[in-house]
Design an enzyme around this catalytic site. Sequence first.
Site, PDB file in Angstrom:
ATOM      1  N   SER A  67       0.828  -1.203   0.000  1.00  0.00           N
ATOM      2  CA  SER A  67       0.000   0.000   0.000  1.00  0.00           C
ATOM      3  C   SER A  67       0.867   1.259   0.000  1.00  0.00           C
ATOM      4  O   SER A  67       1.709   1.439  -0.886  1.00  0.00           O
ATOM      5  CB  SER A  67      -0.950  -0.045   1.197  1.00  0.00           C
ATOM      6  OG  SER A  67      -1.939   0.955   1.122  1.00  0.00           O
ATOM      7  N   ASP A  78     -10.135  -2.700  -4.313  1.00  0.00           N
ATOM      8  CA  ASP A  78      -9.976  -3.713  -3.265  1.00  0.00           C
ATOM      9  C   ASP A  78     -10.544  -3.246  -1.931  1.00  0.00           C
ATOM     10  O   ASP A  78     -10.238  -3.804  -0.894  1.00  0.00           O
ATOM     11  CB  ASP A  78      -8.508  -4.108  -3.105  1.00  0.00           C
ATOM     12  CG  ASP A  78      -7.609  -2.941  -2.688  1.00  0.00           C
ATOM     13  OD1 ASP A  78      -8.142  -1.853  -2.358  1.00  0.00           O
ATOM     14  OD2 ASP A  78      -6.374  -3.106  -2.672  1.00  0.00           O
ATOM     15  N   ASP A  87      -9.209  -8.617  -0.812  1.00  0.00           N
ATOM     16  CA  ASP A  87      -9.278  -7.279  -0.239  1.00  0.00           C
ATOM     17  C   ASP A  87      -7.888  -6.676  -0.074  1.00  0.00           C
ATOM     18  O   ASP A  87      -6.872  -7.378  -0.085  1.00  0.00           O
ATOM     19  CB  ASP A  87      -9.943  -7.316   1.141  1.00  0.00           C
ATOM     20  CG  ASP A  87     -11.347  -7.881   1.107  1.00  0.00           C
ATOM     21  OD1 ASP A  87     -11.880  -8.070  -0.002  1.00  0.00           O
ATOM     22  OD2 ASP A  87     -11.896  -8.127   2.195  1.00  0.00           O
ATOM     23  N   HIS A  88      -7.891  -5.377   0.141  1.00  0.00           N
ATOM     24  CA  HIS A  88      -6.649  -4.644   0.361  1.00  0.00           C
ATOM     25  C   HIS A  88      -5.885  -5.188   1.557  1.00  0.00           C
ATOM     26  O   HIS A  88      -4.664  -5.299   1.528  1.00  0.00           O
ATOM     27  CB  HIS A  88      -6.993  -3.169   0.598  1.00  0.00           C
ATOM     28  CG  HIS A  88      -5.798  -2.274   0.653  1.00  0.00           C
ATOM     29  ND1 HIS A  88      -5.124  -1.863  -0.477  1.00  0.00           N
ATOM     30  CD2 HIS A  88      -5.156  -1.690   1.705  1.00  0.00           C
ATOM     31  CE1 HIS A  88      -4.122  -1.072  -0.129  1.00  0.00           C
ATOM     32  NE2 HIS A  88      -4.114  -0.947   1.188  1.00  0.00           N
TER      33      HIS A  88
END
Length: 405
Positions: free
Chosen positions: A129, A325, A369-370
């Site tokens: 991220s 996401d 998902d993230h």
Amino acid sequence: MRIGIFVFLHIFFIDTSIAQNQYPIILIHGFMGWGTEEMSGYKYWGGDNDFQEYLESFGHEVYTVSIGPISSNWDRAIETYYQIKGGQVDYGKKHSNHYKIIQKPKNKNWDGLYPQWNSDNPIHIIGHSLGGQTARMLQFLLENQIYADSSNFNFEESDLLANKKLKWIRSITTISTPHNGTTLSNIVTRTLPFMEELMGLAAIIDNRVYSFDLEQWGFNRRTNESWKKYIERLRYHPAWKTKNFCAWDVSLEGARQLNTYLKANEDIYYFSFATGNTSKDKNSSNHKPNPNMSIALRPNAYIIGKSTQCWSASDCTDSTWYENDGIVNTISQLGPKSVESRSDNIIIYDNKDDLVTGAWLFMGKYTMDHKAFMGHGNYSEEIIKIVYEVFNEHSKRLKSLPIFK
């Protein structure tokens, strides 16, 4: 004949061992992340699992940094440098004066995870991220001399900012990184920047150890101060009104600004992994979360899946930005783009292509998902197996890269 075969095999294995590098892997966490000594053993890299330990089990040398979870990429990159190399953090005179922060916070002085780091002992970086942006900022700071006073052509005095350090990084790998920003940031920062997640964290953190690492702002939790009151004070912190904060860096405008000068280096290998867990709505071009998306991220996914943001009247995102996401638009994760100047080249890698330097090799999209890629939230054992396999294969790929000449 046997002697000939023996000699051939001996030379082959020697050549193979020489070709492989032994450079360590540095893990850089993202927004709201933490280090190995925080959160009572619950790992950012793995949750109840431990990705660092997993990589080490294959003989890799791995280190995890713990840097400002909501700080700007400039501050985070400088903290990353000193945590790896060791020494007193120095954010730079010009930067510190401009944002009115403490240039050298006393509590940010480290022994160094890998003090021998230099051009003879470079590193591989894996950032999740925001950590991917931080890695690119660190590369920039290593490769450039930074002015403390450009009018008089005076450079900063710190070892990092005053001197060029080329070939200190062999590769940068990003996972779920908002290279071109996330439309979620533009929406959230109009109200309260990420405060919903901060308040949610405060609700579960009372019995765990966590730090926002904001010493440079002179902002620390007071003795006997509850997390609730601390977060409330944090809500009105002056940092939110500046660009020295992660929310600016991951906004569309902030990321675009970063992309004008955080450029790929022809000596470095770049890899990007993307995540997405939404599907196109049957009745429109909008995206909605998949059934297995974490409940906590579904509201975000709906918002991102239908929101269009503009940099200018004639330059806006479109429906290709809807897939996400739950935190970051999937298309933003492939690699950095810039309209003001040359964009980095992005290549879709299919495991048959040769590995090249100076371009972003997109390694594929994973339906999750993230946070699931880090082992957090609603995930299955099958997802962890997939992530383990990704880390296993990619760590081998990193080790196979030729050494710097």
